[in-house]
Design an enzyme around this catalytic site. Structure first.
Site, PDB file in Angstrom:
ATOM      1  N   ASP A   1       9.506   9.257   0.422  1.00 41.36           N
ATOM      2  CA  ASP A   1       9.870   7.659   0.276  1.00 41.36           C
ATOM      3  C   ASP A   1      11.351   7.752   0.869  1.00 41.36           C
ATOM      4  OD1 ASP A   1       9.805   5.334  -1.298  1.00 41.36           O
ATOM      5  OD2 ASP A   1      11.795   6.043  -1.957  1.00 41.36           O
TER       6      ASP A   1
ATOM      7  N   LYS B   1      12.639   5.495   4.410  1.00 40.62           N
ATOM      8  CA  LYS B   1      13.847   4.370   4.280  1.00 40.62           C
ATOM      9  C   LYS B   1      14.828   4.865   5.446  1.00 40.62           C
ATOM     10  CE  LYS B   1      13.444   3.664  -0.650  1.00 40.62           C
ATOM     11  NZ  LYS B   1      13.617   4.515  -2.044  1.00 40.62           N
TER      12      LYS B   1
HETATM   13  N1  LIG Z   1       9.532   0.562  -8.144  1.00 41.49           N
HETATM   14  C1  LIG Z   1      10.626   0.319  -7.300  1.00 41.49           C
HETATM   15  O1  LIG Z   1      11.595   0.401  -7.574  1.00 41.49           O
HETATM   16  C2  LIG Z   1      10.323  -0.027  -5.771  1.00 41.49           C
HETATM   17  C3  LIG Z   1       8.962  -0.253  -5.279  1.00 41.49           C
HETATM   18  N2  LIG Z   1       9.019  -0.709  -4.096  1.00 41.49           N
HETATM   19  C4  LIG Z   1       7.414  -0.773  -3.213  1.00 41.49           C
HETATM   20  O2  LIG Z   1       6.745  -1.572  -4.356  1.00 41.49           O
HETATM   21  C5  LIG Z   1       5.341  -1.449  -4.068  1.00 41.49           C
HETATM   22  C6  LIG Z   1       4.704  -1.567  -5.330  1.00 41.49           C
HETATM   23  O3  LIG Z   1       4.844  -0.823  -6.300  1.00 41.49           O
HETATM   24  P1  LIG Z   1       4.261  -0.718  -7.859  1.00 41.49           P
HETATM   25  O4  LIG Z   1       4.190  -2.206  -8.041  1.00 41.49           O
HETATM   26  O5  LIG Z   1       5.171   0.090  -8.368  1.00 41.49           O
HETATM   27  O6  LIG Z   1       3.187  -0.157  -7.696  1.00 41.49           O
HETATM   28  P2  LIG Z   1       1.643  -0.375  -8.714  1.00 41.49           P
HETATM   29  O7  LIG Z   1       0.832   0.867  -8.456  1.00 41.49           O
HETATM   30  O8  LIG Z   1       2.319  -0.585  -9.852  1.00 41.49           O
HETATM   31  O9  LIG Z   1       0.885  -1.572  -7.838  1.00 41.49           O
HETATM   32  C7  LIG Z   1       0.379  -1.671  -6.767  1.00 41.49           C
HETATM   33  C8  LIG Z   1      -0.876  -2.895  -6.634  1.00 41.49           C
HETATM   34  O10 LIG Z   1      -1.207  -2.957  -5.591  1.00 41.49           O
HETATM   35  C9  LIG Z   1      -2.566  -3.251  -5.772  1.00 41.49           C
HETATM   36  N3  LIG Z   1      -3.263  -2.870  -4.320  1.00 41.49           N
HETATM   37  C10 LIG Z   1      -3.682  -1.332  -4.119  1.00 41.49           C
HETATM   38  N4  LIG Z   1      -4.186  -1.451  -2.965  1.00 41.49           N
HETATM   39  C11 LIG Z   1      -4.758  -2.866  -2.641  1.00 41.49           C
HETATM   40  C12 LIG Z   1      -5.472  -3.444  -1.840  1.00 41.49           C
HETATM   41  N5  LIG Z   1      -5.957  -2.414  -0.636  1.00 41.49           N
HETATM   42  N6  LIG Z   1      -5.540  -4.792  -1.613  1.00 41.49           N
HETATM   43  C13 LIG Z   1      -5.013  -5.629  -2.785  1.00 41.49           C
HETATM   44  N7  LIG Z   1      -4.356  -4.833  -3.616  1.00 41.49           N
HETATM   45  C14 LIG Z   1      -4.118  -3.515  -3.651  1.00 41.49           C
HETATM   46  C15 LIG Z   1      -3.021  -2.634  -7.094  1.00 41.49           C
HETATM   47  O11 LIG Z   1      -4.004  -3.120  -7.399  1.00 41.49           O
HETATM   48  C16 LIG Z   1      -1.923  -2.918  -7.907  1.00 41.49           C
HETATM   49  O12 LIG Z   1      -1.858  -4.359  -8.270  1.00 41.49           O
HETATM   50  C17 LIG Z   1       5.285   0.007  -3.295  1.00 41.49           C
HETATM   51  O13 LIG Z   1       5.117   0.066  -1.997  1.00 41.49           O
HETATM   52  C18 LIG Z   1       6.713   0.695  -3.413  1.00 41.49           C
HETATM   53  O14 LIG Z   1       7.153   1.462  -2.519  1.00 41.49           O
HETATM   54  C19 LIG Z   1       9.979  -0.687  -3.159  1.00 41.49           C
HETATM   55  C20 LIG Z   1      11.149  -0.945  -3.707  1.00 41.49           C
HETATM   56  C21 LIG Z   1      11.575  -0.284  -4.985  1.00 41.49           C
HETATM   57  N1  LIG Z   2      10.472   5.081  -5.886  1.00 38.37           N
HETATM   58  C1  LIG Z   2      11.710   4.423  -4.839  1.00 38.37           C
HETATM   59  C2  LIG Z   2      11.967   3.237  -5.424  1.00 38.37           C
HETATM   60  C3  LIG Z   2      12.407   2.419  -4.240  1.00 38.37           C
HETATM   61  O1  LIG Z   2      12.068   2.099  -3.300  1.00 38.37           O
HETATM   62  C4  LIG Z   2      12.944   5.247  -5.321  1.00 38.37           C
HETATM   63  O2  LIG Z   2      12.920   5.885  -6.182  1.00 38.37           O
HETATM   64  O3  LIG Z   2      13.774   5.080  -4.619  1.00 38.37           O
END
Ligand SMILES: NC(=O)C1=CN([C@@H]2O[C@H](COP(=O)(O)OP(=O)(O)OC[C@H]3O[C@@H](n4cnc5c(N)ncnc54)[C@H](O)[C@@H]3O)[C@@H](O)[C@H]2O)C=CC1
Ligand SMILES: N[C@@H](CC=O)C(=O)O
Ligand code: NA
Length: 815
Positions: A679, A683
């Site tokens: 990850d 970045k």
């Molecule tokens: N948690 C954080 O602080 C941060 C997260 N992100 C990014 O956010 C994104 C989402 O993370 P979360 O919400 O934690 O993940 P999550 O696992 O909670 O949710 C992922 C969602 O995507 C859907 N999904 C997966 N494959 C799919 C497809 N082919 N078609 C339609 N829907 C699909 C799933 O059903 C689910 O609803 C990731 O890419 C992560 O890198 C970015 C910055 C910070």
């Molecule tokens: N999983 C990531 C969330 C932001 O992109 C992190 O821990 O920094």
């Protein structure tokens, strides 16, 4: 005095007749006695036409006659007191009997002339005006029903008679003289020729009657009462935000109605226009609304244009060839020919090279027009001085209209920018030299999108709508919906921005609603009404809806959505994503995504790819755009690892702290991506690329945090199991750092185009020493920020801050 004209829908049934009575009565009570012109009851003219045609074919018409009687009798029964009903029924019955006699005559002769048709349809206006005048008599003294055929004198052009102004003026004036004290109900649409035969005035005939009476009697205004709130800025069936213009000049109204606003038929306005009498379009069913005043002056407006008119179906004919160059008579011959055959030319453009002329006609006329050209220019065609004319169909015209355009530069720029940004190709352009109208020809399938986009572009004080298609409803997606829902009213009120979620998908289900999915309970709706998810279908449906200001949001962690981004950009849809996969694959893909977005003029925003909601991507972009160059980047960009080392203190085990980071929503869906450094690597790669370096994932020197056994785990469960066993390893690390009064930090660096990420132990003098929670920190040393770097610091992971970053990207789309 005023003339009040009511169209068919205003005398459609008992309720609408009541509304008419209310309007006439209040105008009467204001002191100025109005003159009222009514059309036939809604649908009656068509019904009479059908009866006439049936009679000529000897198809029975008695059912229709009965229907006609019932429609009028019902109104009388409901709106006239019983004791006054009989004479009214009798007179109506007499008229209906006369009509029946005429129909029988036609039936006997089996012949329907234009003259008889006019006579038959005239019953519509005569019945309605007589009936309503009698209802009115109960409330106002001195009401009189006037059959306008005695006053409007015409030639014998049945169906479309022309008025003999001199005689008509005299008759109307003497009527006014002899009936000065009376409230007159005058039949619209009809006149009579010099032999007293009934004629009709053609399309918009009742408006014409009102305009003639109004102009002869020098009315203070002619009010046209209909079923809409005036002349709207665009077709309200297509543009939901269309609104009624308070004022229009005669010219603007002509242009707008010519192209589609069917409220009035322009030629009928001419008598009023000549005498500078204002025409007011008002809504019978919303009489409190002021409507649109059509007057000599355009009137003040905050908007640079008055409206957008459109013709849904148009064909374009292109005539070209060397034989046209410098031939002054060519276009004269061409358009005289078309005019002679009554082919209406909607729009003409000619290239300045004079090599081609393009003009638009109604699709029904296209084949005939081409045939005429072939015959007329046979010699030129044979001599190859002219190429065979071509026809293009399935096109539409959109025109922006307004007198103020003359004084405002940049109008066409704004029009073309709005169209271009939404991928709408302009096939031909025409601007009248009056600068009252700029018309463009576009593909019919883009019409709705174009109208909405252009409406947003010119009536910018009104709210703009973003249509969002979101994939991923997990941690981030669901939080984003919550935030949008909470913020909806604020954005509408303070930023004139409305966000509609037109499509949602997760990996199981998908749901669409171009009107916007209700975010109060989207989860249940998606679950109960959603279809089986299919990303390719989701993208196709989004494209097919062809909505303006459309944004695709990728809130998944899956590689699949990014395979559609290019296709999405090519459909002029912007992409907002927190998913880092697209930007951190091979460089070719990164480059091609950015190039395509730029080429198609759409946004590709991914602020949350680095440091979640912290402004990092934006800052770097601004530095680069303003000509600065990055010398060095040093950063902690894994919120998860930052949290772990900030909390791996005291008795807590490494395993427990990792679990907590996951519960707090800091980790990736698969925590191995965080702890394995992938990850962070993504970045740094994105930053390096945004800083101008051509770099591949394999070029990154990625130092590990984890012992080998954890790195080898093949599932999340295995990974946690391995982590449990690795306590010894992490405790030793911690003790080593503590013994040196240092803290453990996982630090990324970019210098000389090289990216490295390594575990370091830093003392209290290091700028990255004091961090807490999921803090990220980044320091940019640049040519301008050389002595002291530019530093951004704060929470760099978590659902709220990430969703907020996605939200900010979203509201900046198209800004
Ligand atoms: N948690 C954080 O602080 C941060 C997260 N992100 C990014 O956010 C994104 C989402 O993370 P979360 O919400 O934690 O993940 P999550 O696992 O909670 O949710 C992922 C969602 O995507 C859907 N999904 C997966 N494959 C799919 C497809 N082919 N078609 C339609 N829907 C699909 C799933 O059903 C689910 O609803 C990731 O890419 C992560 O890198 C970015 C910055 C910070
Ligand atoms: N999983 C990531 C969330 C932001 O992109 C992190 O821990 O920094
Ligand atoms: Na960010």
């Amino acid at each position: 005095m005023k003339v009040l004209k009511f169209g068919g829908t205003s005398v459609g049934n008992v309720e609408s007749v009541k509304a008419v009575l209310g309007i006439v009565k209040s105008s009467y009570d204001e002191g100025e006695k109005p003159l009222v012109v009514l059309s036939a009851m809604a649908g009656v003219t068509n019904l009479l036409m059908r009866m006439a045609e049936n009679a000529a074919e000897r198809v029975p018409f008695d059912e229709d006659l009965k229907l006609l009687e019932e429609r009028h009798f019902e109104v009388v029964k409901k709106l006239i007191a019983v004791k006054y009903q009989n004479p009214v029924f009798t007179r109506l019955k007499l008229m209906l009997n006369e009509l029946e006699d005429i129909l029988q005559g036609i039936s006997a002769l089996r012949e329907l002339s234009l003259q008889s048709k006019d006579l038959i349809v005239s019953f519509g206006e005569r019945l309605s005006n007589y009936m309503v005048s009698k209802i009115m008599e109960q409330y106002v003294e001195q009401v009189e029903f006037i059959d306008a055929s005695h006053y409007i004198k015409t030639d014998s052009n049945f169906g479309h008679a022309h008025i003999n102004e001199e005689v008509t003026n005299q008759l109307i004036q003497s009527l006014a003289h002899t009936h000065a004290d009376k409230l007159l109900f005058v039949t619209g649409f009809i006149g009579s020729n010099e032999n007293g035969r009934i004629t009709t005035l053609g399309r918009g005939g009742s408006d014409y009657t009102a305009a003639i009476f109004g102009s002869v009697l020098r009315a203070s205004a002619i009010e046209i009462w209909t079923d809409v709130n005036g002349m709207l800025t665009a077709d309200p069936r297509i543009v939901k935000k269309a609104f009624s213009q308070p004022t229009l000049s005669y010219n603007e109204a002509m242009e707008l109605s010519y192209f589609g606003a069917k409220v009035i038929y322009p030629p009928t306005m001419i008598p009023a226009f000549l005498k500078k009498i204002p025409i007011v379009i008002r809504n019978t069913f919303e009489p409190e609304f002021a409507g649109t005043v059509i007057q000599f002056e355009s009137g003040k407006s905050v908007y640079p244009i008055k409206g957008i008119s459109s013709i849904a179906d148009i064909s374009v004919i292109n005539v070209s060839g060397s034989g046209m160059i410098g031939k002054s008579g060519f276009s004269g011959r061409l358009f005289t020919l078309l005019a002679r055959e009554q082919i209406n030319v909607v729009l003409i453009t000619q290239s300045s090279s004079e090599h081609s002329i393009t003009f638009a006609v109604h699709p029904d006329d296209a084949t005939k027009a081409v045939q005429l050209i072939k015959t007329e220019f046979e010699l030129e065609l044979e001599a190859n001085k002219l190429v065979l004319p071509t026809v293009e169909n399935e096109l539409s015209v959109l025109a922006i209209v307004g007198e103020n355009m003359k004084r405002t530069p940049g109008m066409s720029g704004r029009l073309f920018h709005a169209l271009g940004r939404n991928g709408i190709n302009v096939r031909a352009i025409a601007q009248g030299s009056s600068e009252l109208n700029i018309s463009v020809i576009i593909e019919k399938e883009n019409m709705a999108k174009a109208l909405n986009t252009v409406h947003d572009a010119f009536f910018a004080e009104l709210k703009k709508t973003l249509y969002v298609f979101n994939v991923g409803t997990g941690n981030i997606g669901a939080t984003l919906f919550k935030q949008i829902h909470e913020q909806y009213d604020f954005l509408v009120e303070n930023n004139d921005l409305e966000i509609k979620i037109a499509g949602i998908s997760n990996s199981r289900k998908m749901l669409f609603n171009p009107e916007g999915i209700d975010l109060t309970d989207w989860r249940t709706t998606l679950e109960n009404q959603g279809e089986v998810a299919d990303l390719s279908n989701f993208v196709e449906r989004m494209k097919a809806m062809n909505l303006p200001n459309c944004v695709f949001i990728d809130n998944t962690a899956s590689p699949l959505p990014s395979t559609y981004y290019i296709d999405i950009f090519k459909s002029n849809i912007s992409v907002v994503t927190c998913n880092k996969i697209a930007n951190s694959g091979d460089y070719k893909q990164y480059k091609s995504l950015h190039d395509t977005a730029r080429k198609y003029g759409v946004d590709f925003f991914y602020e949350t790819n680095v440091g979640a909601g912290l402004p990092i991507v934006r800052v770097l972009k601004d530095l680069m755009l303003s000509g600065d160059r990055i010398v060095r980047i040093e950063a902690i960009l894994s919120g998860t690892i930052s949290y772990i080392f900030n909390n791996f203190t005291g008795d807590a085990s490494f395993y427990e702290v990792v679990k907590r980071a996951q519960e707090l929503g800091y980790t990736e869906p698969d925590p191995r991506d965080d702890l394995g450094g992938i990850d962070f690597m993504r970045k740094m790669l994105i930053l390096a690329r945004d800083a101008g370096h051509v770099i591949e994932p394999s070029d990154v020197d990625l130092g590990a945090i984890l012992p080998q056994a954890c790195l080898e785990a093949t599932s999340v469960d295995d990974f946690y199991a391995a982590l449990l066993k690795a306590d010894q390893y992490f405790n030793a690390l911690k003790e080593e750092a503590e013994s040196q009064k240092k803290v453990i930090r996982y630090i990324g660096k970019l210098e000389d185009g090289k990216v490295s990420i390594a575990l370091e132990m830093v003392d209290e003098n290091h700028p990255f020493y004091a961090l807490s929670g999921s803090d990220n920190i980044i320091s940019f040393t640049t040519e301008r920020y050389k002595e002291r770097p530019l530093v951004v610091k704060g929470p760099g992971a978590g659902a709220e801050v990430t969703a907020a970053g996605v939200f900010a990207d979203l509201v900046n789309v198209g800004a």
